[in-house]
Design an enzyme around this catalytic site. Structure first.
Site, mmCIF file in Angstrom:
data_model
loop_
_atom_site.group_PDB
_atom_site.id
_atom_site.type_symbol
_atom_site.label_atom_id
_atom_site.label_comp_id
_atom_site.label_asym_id
_atom_site.label_seq_id
_atom_site.Cartn_x
_atom_site.Cartn_y
_atom_site.Cartn_z
ATOM 1 C CE LYS A 41 -1.677 -4.479 3.473
ATOM 2 N NZ LYS A 41 -2.028 -5.610 2.609
ATOM 3 C CD GLU A 86 -2.428 4.740 4.403
ATOM 4 O OE1 GLU A 86 -1.844 5.242 5.376
ATOM 5 O OE2 GLU A 86 -3.334 5.304 3.782
ATOM 6 C CE1 TYR A 96 -4.004 -2.054 5.157
ATOM 7 C CE2 TYR A 96 -3.261 0.184 4.698
ATOM 8 C CZ TYR A 96 -3.754 -1.028 4.258
ATOM 9 O OH TYR A 96 -4.009 -1.219 2.912
ATOM 10 C CB THR A 132 -0.910 0.001 1.255
ATOM 11 O OG1 THR A 132 -1.509 1.286 1.395
ATOM 12 C CG2 THR A 132 -0.132 -0.299 2.522
HETATM 13 P P1 NAD Z 1 -11.378 -5.335 1.693
HETATM 14 O O1 NAD Z 1 -11.507 -5.113 3.160
HETATM 15 O O2 NAD Z 1 -12.571 -5.102 0.830
HETATM 16 O O3 NAD Z 1 -10.845 -6.800 1.375
HETATM 17 C C1 NAD Z 1 -9.959 -7.479 2.216
HETATM 18 C C2 NAD Z 1 -10.408 -8.928 2.307
HETATM 19 O O4 NAD Z 1 -9.490 -9.660 3.150
HETATM 20 C C3 NAD Z 1 -11.797 -9.083 2.934
HETATM 21 O O5 NAD Z 1 -12.617 -9.901 2.121
HETATM 22 C C4 NAD Z 1 -11.523 -9.722 4.292
HETATM 23 O O6 NAD Z 1 -12.594 -10.494 4.770
HETATM 24 C C5 NAD Z 1 -10.267 -10.527 3.979
HETATM 25 N N1 NAD Z 1 -9.476 -10.866 5.162
HETATM 26 C C6 NAD Z 1 -9.074 -10.032 6.162
HETATM 27 N N2 NAD Z 1 -8.381 -10.732 7.081
HETATM 28 C C7 NAD Z 1 -8.338 -12.020 6.659
HETATM 29 C C8 NAD Z 1 -7.778 -13.227 7.186
HETATM 30 N N3 NAD Z 1 -7.121 -13.243 8.352
HETATM 31 N N4 NAD Z 1 -7.940 -14.358 6.484
HETATM 32 C C9 NAD Z 1 -8.614 -14.373 5.308
HETATM 33 N N5 NAD Z 1 -9.172 -13.272 4.764
HETATM 34 C C10 NAD Z 1 -9.036 -12.115 5.433
HETATM 35 O O7 NAD Z 1 -10.163 -4.414 1.215
HETATM 36 P P2 NAD Z 1 -9.663 -4.053 -0.264
HETATM 37 O O8 NAD Z 1 -9.851 -2.621 -0.465
HETATM 38 O O9 NAD Z 1 -10.211 -5.016 -1.244
HETATM 39 O O10 NAD Z 1 -8.100 -4.318 -0.108
HETATM 40 C C11 NAD Z 1 -7.528 -5.572 -0.491
HETATM 41 C C12 NAD Z 1 -6.027 -5.535 -0.319
HETATM 42 O O11 NAD Z 1 -5.477 -4.478 -1.109
HETATM 43 C C13 NAD Z 1 -5.578 -5.304 1.114
HETATM 44 O O12 NAD Z 1 -4.446 -6.107 1.379
HETATM 45 C C14 NAD Z 1 -5.208 -3.840 1.142
HETATM 46 O O13 NAD Z 1 -4.216 -3.577 2.087
HETATM 47 C C15 NAD Z 1 -4.699 -3.633 -0.279
HETATM 48 N N6 NAD Z 1 -4.854 -2.223 -0.685
HETATM 49 C C16 NAD Z 1 -6.088 -1.721 -1.029
HETATM 50 C C17 NAD Z 1 -6.202 -0.383 -1.388
HETATM 51 C C18 NAD Z 1 -7.517 0.226 -1.800
HETATM 52 O O14 NAD Z 1 -7.561 1.422 -2.105
HETATM 53 N N7 NAD Z 1 -8.605 -0.520 -1.867
HETATM 54 C C19 NAD Z 1 -5.073 0.449 -1.360
HETATM 55 C C20 NAD Z 1 -3.865 -0.091 -0.970
HETATM 56 C C21 NAD Z 1 -3.755 -1.434 -0.656
#
Ligand code: NAD
Length: 319
Positions: free
Chosen positions: A152, A121, A148, A119
Protein backbone atom coordinates in the site's frame (compact mmCIF):
# COMPACT_ATOMS: atom_id res chain seq x y z
CA UNK A 1 -22.39 10.98 -10.90
CA UNK A 2 -25.34 10.77 -13.33
CA UNK A 3 -24.29 9.41 -16.74
CA UNK A 4 -20.79 8.65 -15.52
CA UNK A 5 -19.17 5.25 -15.95
CA UNK A 6 -17.13 3.97 -13.04
CA UNK A 7 -14.70 1.04 -12.81
CA UNK A 8 -14.53 -0.52 -9.34
CA UNK A 9 -11.59 -2.91 -8.95
CA UNK A 10 -12.20 -5.45 -6.19
CA UNK A 11 -15.90 -4.67 -6.65
CA UNK A 12 -16.99 -8.13 -5.52
CA UNK A 13 -15.32 -7.66 -2.13
CA UNK A 14 -16.75 -6.24 1.09
CA UNK A 15 -16.23 -2.50 0.46
CA UNK A 16 -16.28 -2.77 -3.33
CA UNK A 17 -19.76 -4.29 -3.35
CA UNK A 18 -21.15 -1.32 -1.37
CA UNK A 19 -19.44 1.08 -3.75
CA UNK A 20 -21.03 -0.65 -6.76
CA UNK A 21 -24.44 -0.49 -5.08
CA UNK A 22 -24.18 3.19 -4.11
CA UNK A 23 -22.84 4.26 -7.51
CA UNK A 24 -25.75 2.53 -9.27
CA UNK A 25 -28.18 4.30 -6.89
CA UNK A 26 -26.61 7.58 -7.93
CA UNK A 27 -27.25 6.82 -11.59
CA UNK A 28 -23.75 5.79 -12.66
CA UNK A 29 -22.92 2.78 -14.81
CA UNK A 30 -20.54 0.41 -13.03
CA UNK A 31 -17.95 -2.04 -14.31
CA UNK A 32 -16.85 -4.32 -11.48
CA UNK A 33 -13.48 -6.04 -12.00
CA UNK A 34 -12.57 -8.86 -9.64
CA UNK A 35 -10.63 -12.14 -9.65
CA UNK A 36 -12.63 -13.46 -6.63
CA UNK A 37 -9.47 -14.16 -4.61
CA UNK A 38 -11.11 -12.97 -1.38
CA UNK A 39 -14.40 -11.63 -2.74
CA UNK A 40 -17.31 -13.44 -4.32
CA UNK A 41 -19.99 -12.88 -6.97
CA UNK A 42 -22.52 -13.48 -4.18
CA UNK A 43 -21.65 -10.01 -2.80
CA UNK A 44 -23.02 -8.42 -5.97
CA UNK A 45 -25.56 -11.03 -7.04
CA UNK A 46 -28.40 -8.60 -6.28
CA UNK A 47 -26.91 -6.21 -8.87
CA UNK A 48 -26.39 -8.74 -11.66
CA UNK A 49 -28.97 -8.24 -14.41
CA UNK A 50 -29.23 -4.48 -13.98
CA UNK A 51 -28.41 -2.89 -17.36
CA UNK A 52 -25.98 -0.40 -15.79
CA UNK A 53 -23.95 -3.09 -14.00
CA UNK A 54 -21.25 -5.36 -15.45
CA UNK A 55 -19.30 -7.93 -13.47
CA UNK A 56 -16.06 -8.96 -15.20
CA UNK A 57 -13.75 -11.65 -13.88
CA UNK A 58 -10.31 -10.07 -14.24
CA UNK A 59 -6.95 -10.31 -12.48
CA UNK A 60 -5.60 -6.77 -12.16
CA UNK A 61 -2.03 -8.04 -12.17
CA UNK A 62 -2.47 -9.14 -15.81
CA UNK A 63 -3.66 -7.31 -18.91
CA UNK A 64 -6.56 -4.93 -18.15
CA UNK A 65 -8.76 -3.56 -20.90
CA UNK A 66 -12.12 -1.84 -20.44
CA UNK A 67 -13.71 -0.70 -23.69
CA UNK A 68 -15.57 2.62 -23.87
CA UNK A 69 -15.83 5.67 -21.66
CA UNK A 70 -14.53 5.59 -18.06
CA UNK A 71 -14.85 8.66 -15.82
CA UNK A 72 -13.65 7.27 -12.51
CA UNK A 73 -11.54 4.30 -11.36
CA UNK A 74 -11.94 3.23 -7.73
CA UNK A 75 -9.03 0.89 -7.05
CA UNK A 76 -10.12 -1.40 -4.22
CA UNK A 77 -8.64 -4.73 -5.34
CA UNK A 78 -6.45 -6.26 -2.64
CA UNK A 79 -6.79 -8.77 0.14
CA UNK A 80 -7.42 -6.71 3.29
CA UNK A 81 -7.79 -9.11 6.20
CA UNK A 82 -4.47 -10.15 7.79
CA UNK A 83 -5.48 -13.82 7.53
CA UNK A 84 -6.10 -13.33 3.79
CA UNK A 85 -2.92 -11.44 2.99
CA UNK A 86 -0.76 -13.78 5.04
CA UNK A 87 -2.28 -16.67 3.05
CA UNK A 88 -1.69 -14.77 -0.23
CA UNK A 89 1.51 -12.75 0.37
CA UNK A 90 2.82 -12.61 -3.21
CA UNK A 91 -0.65 -11.95 -4.67
CA UNK A 92 -1.04 -9.06 -2.21
CA UNK A 93 2.29 -7.52 -3.19
CA UNK A 94 1.44 -8.02 -6.88
CA UNK A 95 -1.99 -6.40 -6.73
CA UNK A 96 -0.62 -3.48 -4.69
CA UNK A 97 2.20 -2.91 -7.20
CA UNK A 98 1.32 -4.29 -10.67
CA UNK A 99 -2.42 -4.08 -10.02
CA UNK A 100 -2.13 -0.43 -9.03
CA UNK A 101 0.07 0.26 -12.08
CA UNK A 102 -2.57 -1.26 -14.37
CA UNK A 103 -5.46 0.53 -12.68
CA UNK A 104 -3.58 3.85 -12.93
CA UNK A 105 -2.77 3.09 -16.58
CA UNK A 106 -6.47 2.49 -17.27
CA UNK A 107 -7.43 5.80 -15.61
CA UNK A 108 -4.68 7.66 -17.51
CA UNK A 109 -5.73 6.12 -20.87
CA UNK A 110 -9.36 7.20 -20.30
CA UNK A 111 -8.62 10.59 -18.69
CA UNK A 112 -10.52 9.36 -15.61
CA UNK A 113 -10.13 10.33 -11.96
CA UNK A 114 -8.40 7.60 -9.92
CA UNK A 115 -8.97 6.86 -6.24
CA UNK A 116 -6.63 4.49 -4.38
CA UNK A 117 -7.96 2.56 -1.40
CA UNK A 118 -5.02 2.87 0.94
CA UNK A 119 -5.07 1.96 4.59
CA UNK A 120 -4.26 3.00 8.14
CA UNK A 121 -1.73 0.15 7.94
CA UNK A 122 0.66 2.56 6.19
CA UNK A 123 1.15 4.00 9.71
CA UNK A 124 2.32 0.54 10.89
CA UNK A 125 2.72 0.32 14.68
CA UNK A 126 2.35 4.09 15.10
CA UNK A 127 4.61 6.22 17.28
CA UNK A 128 2.22 9.16 16.89
CA UNK A 129 -1.31 8.98 18.27
CA UNK A 130 -3.88 9.73 16.93
CA UNK A 131 -2.55 9.45 13.39
CA UNK A 132 -2.57 12.49 11.12
CA UNK A 133 -1.90 12.21 7.40
CA UNK A 134 1.45 13.98 7.94
CA UNK A 135 2.76 11.01 10.00
CA UNK A 136 5.13 8.82 7.93
CA UNK A 137 4.52 5.60 9.80
CA UNK A 138 6.49 2.88 11.53
CA UNK A 139 6.48 -0.24 9.36
CA UNK A 140 8.81 -3.24 9.58
CA UNK A 141 9.67 -3.82 5.89
CA UNK A 142 10.46 -7.51 6.42
CA UNK A 143 7.80 -8.35 9.02
CA UNK A 144 4.91 -10.64 8.06
CA UNK A 145 2.46 -7.71 7.70
CA UNK A 146 4.81 -5.90 5.31
CA UNK A 147 3.30 -7.69 2.30
CA UNK A 148 0.21 -5.55 2.80
CA UNK A 149 1.64 -2.42 4.43
CA UNK A 150 4.51 -1.98 1.99
CA UNK A 151 2.34 -2.83 -1.02
CA UNK A 152 0.00 0.00 0.00
CA UNK A 153 2.89 2.37 0.69
CA UNK A 154 4.26 1.58 -2.79
CA UNK A 155 0.76 2.07 -4.26
CA UNK A 156 0.56 5.52 -2.62
CA UNK A 157 3.98 6.41 -4.02
CA UNK A 158 3.02 5.22 -7.52
CA UNK A 159 -0.25 7.16 -7.41
CA UNK A 160 1.61 10.30 -6.34
CA UNK A 161 4.17 9.85 -9.13
CA UNK A 162 1.39 9.58 -11.73
CA UNK A 163 -0.10 12.80 -10.37
CA UNK A 164 3.16 14.73 -10.18
CA UNK A 165 4.88 13.53 -13.34
CA UNK A 166 1.93 12.80 -15.65
CA UNK A 167 -0.74 15.19 -14.42
CA UNK A 168 -3.13 12.35 -13.48
CA UNK A 169 -6.22 13.28 -11.45
CA UNK A 170 -5.75 11.11 -8.36
CA UNK A 171 -6.93 10.79 -4.78
CA UNK A 172 -5.67 8.60 -1.94
CA UNK A 173 -7.93 7.53 0.92
CA UNK A 174 -6.43 5.91 4.02
CA UNK A 175 -9.24 3.74 5.33
CA UNK A 176 -9.28 2.70 9.00
CA UNK A 177 -10.90 -0.54 10.24
CA UNK A 178 -14.33 -0.77 8.65
CA UNK A 179 -17.02 -3.30 9.52
CA UNK A 180 -20.57 -4.17 8.56
CA UNK A 181 -22.81 -6.74 6.91
CA UNK A 182 -21.21 -8.80 4.12
CA UNK A 183 -17.89 -9.40 5.88
CA UNK A 184 -17.03 -13.10 5.67
CA UNK A 185 -17.67 -14.80 9.03
CA UNK A 186 -14.28 -16.56 8.78
CA UNK A 187 -12.23 -13.73 7.25
CA UNK A 188 -10.10 -13.56 10.41
CA UNK A 189 -10.75 -9.87 11.26
CA UNK A 190 -11.69 -9.15 14.87
CA UNK A 191 -15.32 -8.09 14.42
CA UNK A 192 -16.55 -11.02 12.28
CA UNK A 193 -14.58 -13.41 14.49
CA UNK A 194 -16.01 -12.03 17.77
CA UNK A 195 -19.58 -11.89 16.43
CA UNK A 196 -19.40 -15.43 15.03
CA UNK A 197 -17.94 -16.80 18.25
CA UNK A 198 -20.48 -14.94 20.43
CA UNK A 199 -23.44 -16.08 18.32
CA UNK A 200 -22.25 -19.68 18.36
CA UNK A 201 -21.52 -19.61 22.11
CA UNK A 202 -17.82 -20.32 21.51
CA UNK A 203 -15.00 -18.63 23.48
CA UNK A 204 -14.25 -15.14 22.11
CA UNK A 205 -10.55 -15.15 21.22
CA UNK A 206 -8.87 -11.83 21.99
CA UNK A 207 -5.19 -11.58 21.08
CA UNK A 208 -2.51 -10.45 23.54
CA UNK A 209 -3.79 -8.92 26.76
CA UNK A 210 -6.63 -7.17 24.89
CA UNK A 211 -5.39 -3.67 25.70
CA UNK A 212 -4.45 -2.87 22.07
CA UNK A 213 -6.92 -0.44 20.52
CA UNK A 214 -8.70 -0.01 17.20
CA UNK A 215 -11.16 2.59 15.94
CA UNK A 216 -14.00 0.99 14.07
CA UNK A 217 -16.04 2.67 11.34
CA UNK A 218 -19.39 1.44 10.03
CA UNK A 219 -19.32 0.65 6.31
CA UNK A 220 -21.92 3.29 5.29
CA UNK A 221 -19.76 6.03 6.80
CA UNK A 222 -16.61 4.76 5.06
CA UNK A 223 -18.40 4.60 1.69
CA UNK A 224 -19.68 8.19 2.17
CA UNK A 225 -16.09 9.30 2.79
CA UNK A 226 -14.69 7.46 -0.24
CA UNK A 227 -17.38 8.93 -2.52
CA UNK A 228 -16.80 12.42 -1.10
CA UNK A 229 -13.13 12.10 -2.08
CA UNK A 230 -14.07 10.69 -5.50
CA UNK A 231 -16.42 13.67 -6.10
CA UNK A 232 -13.72 16.19 -5.15
CA UNK A 233 -10.45 17.02 -6.87
CA UNK A 234 -8.51 16.55 -3.64
CA UNK A 235 -5.31 14.49 -3.86
CA UNK A 236 -5.13 13.49 -0.22
CA UNK A 237 -4.00 11.31 1.38
CA UNK A 238 -6.98 11.65 3.67
CA UNK A 239 -7.94 9.52 6.66
CA UNK A 240 -11.44 8.02 6.67
CA UNK A 241 -12.35 6.30 9.92
CA UNK A 242 -14.25 6.70 13.15
CA UNK A 243 -12.13 8.18 15.97
CA UNK A 244 -14.21 6.25 18.57
CA UNK A 245 -11.33 4.13 19.91
CA UNK A 246 -11.73 1.01 22.02
CA UNK A 247 -9.57 -1.78 23.33
CA UNK A 248 -9.98 -5.28 21.95
CA UNK A 249 -11.33 -6.45 25.31
CA UNK A 250 -13.93 -3.64 25.30
CA UNK A 251 -14.90 -4.60 21.75
CA UNK A 252 -15.28 -8.26 22.70
CA UNK A 253 -17.37 -7.36 25.76
CA UNK A 254 -19.58 -4.98 23.75
CA UNK A 255 -20.25 -7.67 21.14
CA UNK A 256 -20.92 -10.26 23.84
CA UNK A 257 -23.46 -7.90 25.50
CA UNK A 258 -25.18 -7.00 22.22
CA UNK A 259 -25.56 -10.65 21.22
CA UNK A 260 -26.76 -11.65 24.71
CA UNK A 261 -24.09 -14.37 24.62
CA UNK A 262 -22.42 -15.95 27.63
CA UNK A 263 -19.24 -16.85 25.72
CA UNK A 264 -16.09 -16.57 27.85
CA UNK A 265 -13.25 -14.34 26.62
CA UNK A 266 -10.08 -16.33 25.93
CA UNK A 267 -6.74 -14.56 25.48
CA UNK A 268 -4.56 -16.03 22.72
CA UNK A 269 -1.16 -15.22 21.24
CA UNK A 270 -0.82 -11.77 19.71
CA UNK A 271 0.32 -11.65 16.03
CA UNK A 272 3.82 -10.34 15.23
CA UNK A 273 3.97 -6.55 14.62
CA UNK A 274 0.31 -6.10 15.60
CA UNK A 275 -0.17 -2.33 16.13
CA UNK A 276 -0.68 -1.32 19.78
CA UNK A 277 -2.96 1.63 19.03
CA UNK A 278 -4.91 2.99 16.06
CA UNK A 279 -7.06 6.13 15.88
CA UNK A 280 -7.56 8.47 12.95
CA UNK A 281 -7.33 12.22 13.18
CA UNK A 282 -10.19 13.09 10.80
CA UNK A 283 -9.88 16.87 10.82
CA UNK A 284 -8.58 16.91 7.22
CA UNK A 285 -11.59 14.91 5.97
CA UNK A 286 -13.93 17.32 7.80
CA UNK A 287 -12.18 20.37 6.42
CA UNK A 288 -11.65 19.25 2.79
CA UNK A 289 -14.58 16.87 2.22
CA UNK A 290 -17.13 18.00 4.82
CA UNK A 291 -17.14 14.37 5.99
CA UNK A 292 -17.41 12.94 9.45
CA UNK A 293 -18.66 9.54 10.65
CA UNK A 294 -22.28 9.50 11.82
CA UNK A 295 -23.00 5.97 12.96
CA UNK A 296 -21.98 5.17 16.51
CA UNK A 297 -20.28 1.81 17.11
CA UNK A 298 -23.14 0.28 19.11
CA UNK A 299 -25.72 1.06 16.38
CA UNK A 300 -23.37 -0.23 13.69
CA UNK A 301 -22.52 -3.38 15.62
CA UNK A 302 -26.25 -4.12 16.15
CA UNK A 303 -26.88 -3.98 12.39
CA UNK A 304 -23.86 -6.17 11.74
CA UNK A 305 -24.86 -8.73 14.36
CA UNK A 306 -28.39 -8.97 12.87
CA UNK A 307 -26.89 -9.70 9.46
CA UNK A 308 -24.43 -12.29 10.84
CA UNK A 309 -27.20 -14.08 12.73
CA UNK A 310 -28.82 -14.83 9.35
CA UNK A 311 -25.58 -15.29 7.36
CA UNK A 312 -24.14 -17.91 9.70
CA UNK A 313 -26.85 -20.33 8.67
CA UNK A 314 -26.13 -19.88 4.95
CA UNK A 315 -22.36 -19.27 4.64
CA UNK A 316 -20.10 -22.22 3.84
CA UNK A 317 -18.16 -23.18 6.99
CA UNK A 318 -14.74 -21.81 5.98
CA UNK A 319 -15.86 -18.54 4.32
P1 NAD B 1 -12.04 -7.77 0.42
O1 NAD B 1 -11.02 -8.84 0.53
O2 NAD B 1 -13.44 -8.07 0.85
O3 NAD B 1 -12.12 -7.20 -1.07
C1 NAD B 1 -11.01 -7.12 -1.91
C2 NAD B 1 -11.43 -7.56 -3.30
O4 NAD B 1 -10.30 -7.46 -4.19
C3 NAD B 1 -11.90 -9.01 -3.35
O5 NAD B 1 -13.15 -9.10 -4.01
C4 NAD B 1 -10.80 -9.74 -4.12
O6 NAD B 1 -11.26 -10.87 -4.81
C5 NAD B 1 -10.31 -8.61 -5.03
N1 NAD B 1 -8.96 -8.83 -5.55
C6 NAD B 1 -7.85 -9.18 -4.85
N2 NAD B 1 -6.80 -9.30 -5.69
C7 NAD B 1 -7.26 -9.02 -6.94
C8 NAD B 1 -6.66 -8.99 -8.24
N3 NAD B 1 -5.37 -9.28 -8.42
N4 NAD B 1 -7.44 -8.67 -9.29
C9 NAD B 1 -8.75 -8.38 -9.13
N5 NAD B 1 -9.38 -8.40 -7.94
C10 NAD B 1 -8.64 -8.72 -6.86
O7 NAD B 1 -11.47 -6.52 1.23
P2 NAD B 1 -12.19 -5.15 1.66
O8 NAD B 1 -12.27 -5.11 3.11
O9 NAD B 1 -13.40 -4.93 0.84
O10 NAD B 1 -11.07 -4.10 1.21
C11 NAD B 1 -11.15 -3.45 -0.06
C12 NAD B 1 -10.02 -2.45 -0.21
O11 NAD B 1 -10.10 -1.49 0.84
C13 NAD B 1 -8.64 -3.07 -0.14
O12 NAD B 1 -7.80 -2.43 -1.08
C14 NAD B 1 -8.18 -2.78 1.27
O13 NAD B 1 -6.79 -2.66 1.34
C15 NAD B 1 -8.86 -1.44 1.53
N6 NAD B 1 -9.08 -1.25 2.98
C16 NAD B 1 -10.08 -1.92 3.64
C17 NAD B 1 -10.24 -1.73 5.00
C18 NAD B 1 -11.33 -2.41 5.78
O14 NAD B 1 -11.43 -2.21 7.00
N7 NAD B 1 -12.20 -3.19 5.17
C19 NAD B 1 -9.37 -0.88 5.70
C20 NAD B 1 -8.35 -0.26 5.00
C21 NAD B 1 -8.22 -0.43 3.64
Amino acid sequence: MNDSRVVVTGGAGFLGSYLCERLLERGAAVVCLDNFLTGSPRNVEHLIGRPAFRLVECDLTGFVHVPGQVDLVLHFASAASPADYLRHPIETLKVGSMGTLHALGLAAEKGARFVLASTSEVYGDPLEHPQKETYWGNVNPVGPRSVYDEAKRFAESLTTAYRNSRGADTGIVRIFNTYGPRMRPHDGRAIPTFIRQALLGEPITVTGDGSQTRSICYVDDTIDGVLALADSDFAGPVNIGNPAEMSMTELAETIRDLTGSSSPIRYVERPVDDPAVRRPDTSLAEERLGWRPRIDPVAGLRRTIDWFAKALTTYPRAS
